[in-house]
Every structure is written in structure tokens, then in C-alpha cells.
Design a protein around this motif. Structure first.
Motif, PDB file in Angstrom:
ATOM      1  N   UNK A   1       1.096  -1.245   0.099  1.00 12.42           N
ATOM      2  CA  UNK A   1      -0.057  -0.075   0.072  1.00 12.42           C
ATOM      3  C   UNK A   1       0.834   1.325  -0.080  1.00 12.42           C
ATOM      4  N   UNK A   2       2.117   1.351   0.785  1.00 20.76           N
ATOM      5  CA  UNK A   2       2.978   2.469   0.737  1.00 20.76           C
ATOM      6  C   UNK A   2       3.435   2.589  -0.497  1.00 20.76           C
ATOM      7  N   UNK A   3       3.735   1.454  -1.162  1.00 24.10           N
ATOM      8  CA  UNK A   3       4.440   1.389  -2.609  1.00 24.10           C
ATOM      9  C   UNK A   3       3.528   2.118  -3.564  1.00 24.10           C
ATOM     10  N   UNK A   4       2.416   1.618  -3.515  1.00 22.98           N
ATOM     11  CA  UNK A   4       1.191   2.300  -4.238  1.00 22.98           C
ATOM     12  C   UNK A   4       1.247   3.780  -4.200  1.00 22.98           C
ATOM     13  N   UNK A   5       0.997   4.090  -3.014  1.00 23.16           N
ATOM     14  CA  UNK A   5       1.040   5.625  -2.551  1.00 23.16           C
ATOM     15  C   UNK A   5       2.171   6.386  -3.150  1.00 23.16           C
ATOM     16  N   UNK A   6       3.256   5.781  -3.191  1.00 19.24           N
ATOM     17  CA  UNK A   6       4.477   6.466  -3.623  1.00 19.24           C
ATOM     18  C   UNK A   6       4.286   6.418  -5.075  1.00 19.24           C
ATOM     19  N   UNK A   7       3.681   5.374  -5.813  1.00 23.57           N
ATOM     20  CA  UNK A   7       3.720   5.240  -7.193  1.00 23.57           C
ATOM     21  C   UNK A   7       2.827   6.421  -7.751  1.00 23.57           C
ATOM     22  N   UNK A   8       1.883   6.662  -6.889  1.00 20.86           N
ATOM     23  CA  UNK A   8       0.769   7.734  -7.471  1.00 20.86           C
ATOM     24  C   UNK A   8       1.454   9.250  -7.261  1.00 20.86           C
ATOM     25  N   UNK A   9       2.396   9.442  -6.474  1.00 20.00           N
ATOM     26  CA  UNK A   9       3.332  10.528  -6.099  1.00 20.00           C
ATOM     27  C   UNK A   9       4.358  10.790  -7.194  1.00 20.00           C
ATOM     28  N   UNK A  10       4.604   9.600  -7.884  1.00 19.65           N
ATOM     29  CA  UNK A  10       5.603   9.530  -8.916  1.00 19.65           C
ATOM     30  C   UNK A  10       6.944   9.532  -8.497  1.00 19.65           C
ATOM     31  N   UNK A  11       6.936   8.868  -7.098  1.00 19.41           N
ATOM     32  CA  UNK A  11       8.268   8.580  -6.356  1.00 19.41           C
ATOM     33  C   UNK A  11       8.362   6.909  -6.479  1.00 19.41           C
ATOM     34  N   UNK A  12       9.098   6.762  -7.827  1.00 20.74           N
ATOM     35  CA  UNK A  12       9.047   5.439  -8.410  1.00 20.74           C
ATOM     36  C   UNK A  12      10.152   4.530  -7.525  1.00 20.74           C
ATOM     37  N   UNK A  13      11.109   5.235  -7.298  1.00 16.22           N
ATOM     38  CA  UNK A  13      12.389   4.663  -6.515  1.00 16.22           C
ATOM     39  C   UNK A  13      11.895   4.205  -5.272  1.00 16.22           C
ATOM     40  N   UNK A  14      11.306   5.188  -4.401  1.00 18.27           N
ATOM     41  CA  UNK A  14      10.767   4.943  -3.193  1.00 18.27           C
ATOM     42  C   UNK A  14       9.909   3.758  -3.164  1.00 18.27           C
ATOM     43  N   UNK A  15       8.908   3.534  -4.347  1.00 20.42           N
ATOM     44  CA  UNK A  15       7.879   2.508  -4.527  1.00 20.42           C
ATOM     45  C   UNK A  15       8.603   1.286  -4.643  1.00 20.42           C
ATOM     46  N   UNK A  16       9.755   1.227  -5.373  1.00 11.58           N
ATOM     47  CA  UNK A  16      10.428   0.080  -5.540  1.00 11.58           C
ATOM     48  C   UNK A  16      10.790  -0.396  -4.071  1.00 11.58           C
ATOM     49  N   UNK A  17      11.439   0.508  -3.359  1.00 12.47           N
ATOM     50  CA  UNK A  17      11.811   0.015  -2.042  1.00 12.47           C
ATOM     51  C   UNK A  17      10.642  -0.763  -1.085  1.00 12.47           C
ATOM     52  N   UNK A  18       9.743  -0.088  -1.207  1.00 10.42           N
ATOM     53  CA  UNK A  18       8.702  -1.000  -0.369  1.00 10.42           C
ATOM     54  C   UNK A  18       7.983  -2.092  -0.985  1.00 10.42           C
ATOM     55  N   UNK A  19       8.052  -2.112  -2.482  1.00  5.68           N
ATOM     56  CA  UNK A  19       7.690  -3.524  -2.993  1.00  5.68           C
ATOM     57  C   UNK A  19       8.880  -4.452  -2.627  1.00  5.68           C
TER      58      UNK A  19
END
Length: 174
Positions: free
Chosen positions: A20-38
Motif C-alpha cells: 500500500x505504501x508503494x502504491x501511494x509512492x507510485x501515485x506521487x511518482x516517487x518510483x524509486x521509493x515505491x520500489x523499496x517498499x515493494x
């Protein structure tokens, strides 16, 4: 028996939280952070042996890395220089003349922590995770560099070079 079921449910809940945190980061276009959560979610799913979920998340991570790579494709390369030292020097110089805002301190600390983890991942052969962490380091450093009081242009170029080297190593491992 109940304890095993409880711990599985707890692990599943933690993994879902990371997703869920990764999806939130993806919506913010913080792709690198989303990757870390995934990646954190994948680590948990590995413990649960949920191969289908792992494969799905790894494909998502790969797509995000491609997006990041595409966005960074137009940048110059140079040798990687230790960003931690530069951050410490900048932070020390700034503290002497002017107080560093708390948000910047947090970003600098996060960059330092991510660099240690990325280097450790690379040493252990986990190039994908190292790549993701360097993507986030690049994103954070670029954010800080946009402020007038900081100049991390050389470091950004170095990080991009490191990312390119990791990309080449990942391609050669296929």
C-alpha cells in the motif's frame, strides 16, 4: 498452532502495508521509493513462500525500474564519488553558517542510510535492490540540489554513473 497462524497473518499484514505504501509512492511518482517498499513486501512474501505474489511484485519492480531508467536516460555520466562524504561536508558547512532545515536533515540522513544499504546489496549480489536504492538516492539528491544553498551536481552525475554501471551488470547477468 495458533501462534504460527498469528505470525503468518502478521507477516501478510506487514507485506500488504508495504504494498500500500508503494502504491501511494507510485501515485506521487516517487518510483524509486515505491520500489523499496515493494522489495520489503517481496522479502516478507519470500518468508511465506508465496511465489506467485513474489513474481508479480518483481515484474512491477522491473517496470518501475524501466520507468526510472527512461526518465534518467538523458543525463551525463562520470565516475561515482562517495556521496556520503559530500553530504557530511555540505551539512557541516551549512550548520556553521546557517541552520539546515529539518526536512533536509532527514533527506540527508536517508541518503546516507540508503547508500550503505545499496553498497551492501551490491556486495551481496542483489543488484536489482542496489539499483533501486541508487534510484532513490538520485531522486533525493536531486530534490536537495534544487535548493539554492546546496550544489550536488557532481554527486548527481556520480550517482547516475553508478546506476548505469549497475544497469550494465544487470543486463550482463541475464
Amino acid at each position: 498452532m495458533i501462534k504460527i497462524v498469528d505470525s503468518i497473518a502478521l507477516l501478510e499484514s506487514q507485506a500488504e502495508d508495504f504494498e500500500n505504501k508503494a502504491k501511494i509512492e507510485m501515485r506521487k511518482k516517487n518510483y524509486a521509493e515505491a520500489i523499496l517498499f515493494f522489495e520489503e513486501a517481496v522479502d516478507i512474501y519470500l518468508k511465506l513462500s508465496w511465489d506467485g505474489k513474489i513474481k508479480m511484485l518483481e515484474k512491477t519492480i522491473e517496470r518501475l525500474q524501466n520507468v526510472i531508467g527512461f526518465e534518467n536516460n538523458n543525463h551525463l555520466n562520470s565516475d561515482f564519488i562517495n556521496i556520503k562524504q559530500e553530504i557530511e561536508n555540505k551539512s557541516n558547512n551549512l550548520t556553521k553558517t546557517k541552520e539546515v532545515p529539518e526536512e533536509i536533515k532527514q533527506k540527508l540522513a536517508k541518503i546516507e542510510m540508503l547508500e550503505r544499504k545499496a553498497d551492501n546489496d551490491e556486495i551481496q549480489g542483489n543488484l536489482k535492490r542496489s539499483f533501486g536504492r541508487y534510484q532513490l538516492i538520485l531522486e533525493l539528491t536531486t530534490d536537495i540540489n534544487s535548493l539554492e544553498q546546496f550544489n550536488f551536481e557532481n554527486k548527481i552525475v556520480g550517482i547516475k554513473e553508478k546506476i548505469n554501471k549497475l544497469t550494465e551488470r544487470l543486463k550482463s547477468n541475464l
